[in-house]
Write a protein that holds these residues in place. Sequence first.
Motif, PDB file in Angstrom:
ATOM      1  N   PRO A  93       0.797  -1.229   0.000  1.00 57.84           N
ATOM      2  CA  PRO A  93       0.000   0.000   0.000  1.00 57.84           C
ATOM      3  C   PRO A  93       0.828   1.277   0.000  1.00 57.84           C
ATOM      4  N   LYS A  94       2.070   1.227   0.534  1.00 56.24           N
ATOM      5  CA  LYS A  94       2.905   2.424   0.555  1.00 56.24           C
ATOM      6  C   LYS A  94       3.470   2.741  -0.828  1.00 56.24           C
ATOM      7  N   HIS A  95       3.493   1.759  -1.694  1.00 55.92           N
ATOM      8  CA  HIS A  95       3.935   1.947  -3.070  1.00 55.92           C
ATOM      9  C   HIS A  95       2.870   1.344  -3.993  1.00 55.92           C
ATOM     10  N   PRO A  96       1.718   2.006  -4.105  1.00 57.29           N
ATOM     11  CA  PRO A  96       0.564   1.411  -4.794  1.00 57.29           C
ATOM     12  C   PRO A  96       0.793   1.190  -6.283  1.00 57.29           C
ATOM     13  N   LYS A  97       0.308   0.066  -6.752  1.00 56.72           N
ATOM     14  CA  LYS A  97       0.348  -0.260  -8.179  1.00 56.72           C
ATOM     15  C   LYS A  97      -0.914   0.221  -8.872  1.00 56.72           C
ATOM     16  N   TRP A  98      -2.041   0.064  -8.187  1.00 56.17           N
ATOM     17  CA  TRP A  98      -3.328   0.326  -8.816  1.00 56.17           C
ATOM     18  C   TRP A  98      -3.861   1.722  -8.547  1.00 56.17           C
ATOM     19  N   LEU A  99      -3.927   2.096  -7.281  1.00 52.23           N
ATOM     20  CA  LEU A  99      -4.635   3.308  -6.885  1.00 52.23           C
ATOM     21  C   LEU A  99      -3.616   4.360  -6.444  1.00 52.23           C
ATOM     22  N   THR A 100      -3.314   5.281  -7.347  1.00 51.93           N
ATOM     23  CA  THR A 100      -2.261   6.255  -7.088  1.00 51.93           C
ATOM     24  C   THR A 100      -2.842   7.640  -6.849  1.00 51.93           C
ATOM     25  N   THR A 101      -2.053   8.463  -6.165  1.00 49.73           N
ATOM     26  CA  THR A 101      -2.448   9.840  -5.874  1.00 49.73           C
ATOM     27  C   THR A 101      -1.766  10.793  -6.840  1.00 49.73           C
ATOM     28  N   LYS A 102      -2.561  11.658  -7.435  1.00 51.13           N
ATOM     29  CA  LYS A 102      -2.027  12.747  -8.238  1.00 51.13           C
ATOM     30  C   LYS A 102      -2.175  14.005  -7.396  1.00 51.13           C
ATOM     31  N   TYR A 103      -1.092  14.395  -6.721  1.00 52.18           N
ATOM     32  CA  TYR A 103      -1.168  15.442  -5.710  1.00 52.18           C
ATOM     33  C   TYR A 103      -1.711  16.751  -6.289  1.00 52.18           C
ATOM     34  N   GLY A 104      -2.687  17.289  -5.579  1.00 51.65           N
ATOM     35  CA  GLY A 104      -3.332  18.513  -6.005  1.00 51.65           C
ATOM     36  C   GLY A 104      -4.435  18.309  -7.021  1.00 51.65           C
TER      37      GLY A 104
END
Length: 230
Positions: free
Chosen positions: A207-218
Amino acid sequence: MRYTILVVEDQKEIRDIVMRYLAKEGHHVLSASNGLEALEIYQREKIHLLILDVMMPGIDGFEVLKTLRAVTDIPVIMLTARVGEEDRLFGFDLGADDYVVKPFSVRELVRRVGVLLRRVYASTERQEIIYDDLKLDLGQMTLFRGAEEISLTTYEFQLIKTFFEHPGQILSREQLIETALGEDYDGFDRNIDSYVKRLRQKIEVDPKHPKWLTTKYGAGYCFGGRYDLT
């Protein structure tokens, strides 16, 4: 087909016999004795159909139905001792799918449950969205990683379904609330961050390095992977 049904009834005798008959039909049955308890269960469990008593202490069935209809179109059968046409019409206006007047035949109620489940879910029972080893069954509201079923709450299912249906797109909190939870969702937009964090814990190997669900900051969140609709 095994569905999860929530029976909301403050009279224990009625609640127990309805649950017993539904369980004999192979359904997974949950129960609540009041409206607040019903709403709490709905938020943490995957519910396919609700049997909802109208007259209950505290929040009555009409208020529960109104609250649910702001976020979901889950099928609802109302139980009531009121025989007046105005009461039934009021329930239908709020979004009830069917009405059963007390006293009632439990076998008839179970038959109505079966008819409503087939009508609502028949068109999606076999529809699946697959990404590599992740498979979302839309009819059963279940998610699998390989052969392992991943337990999801109703909100988590609605969110992951939205992600699956918008692969590669950056979705803001506002878009997720509008698309997955409904415009009348009254939670904080920051709650989306908590839901996504829990989804990562469930679907990601790391979960700390997600493959599927990523954050695009902002900007928001993005779900990726190979897409296949069957």
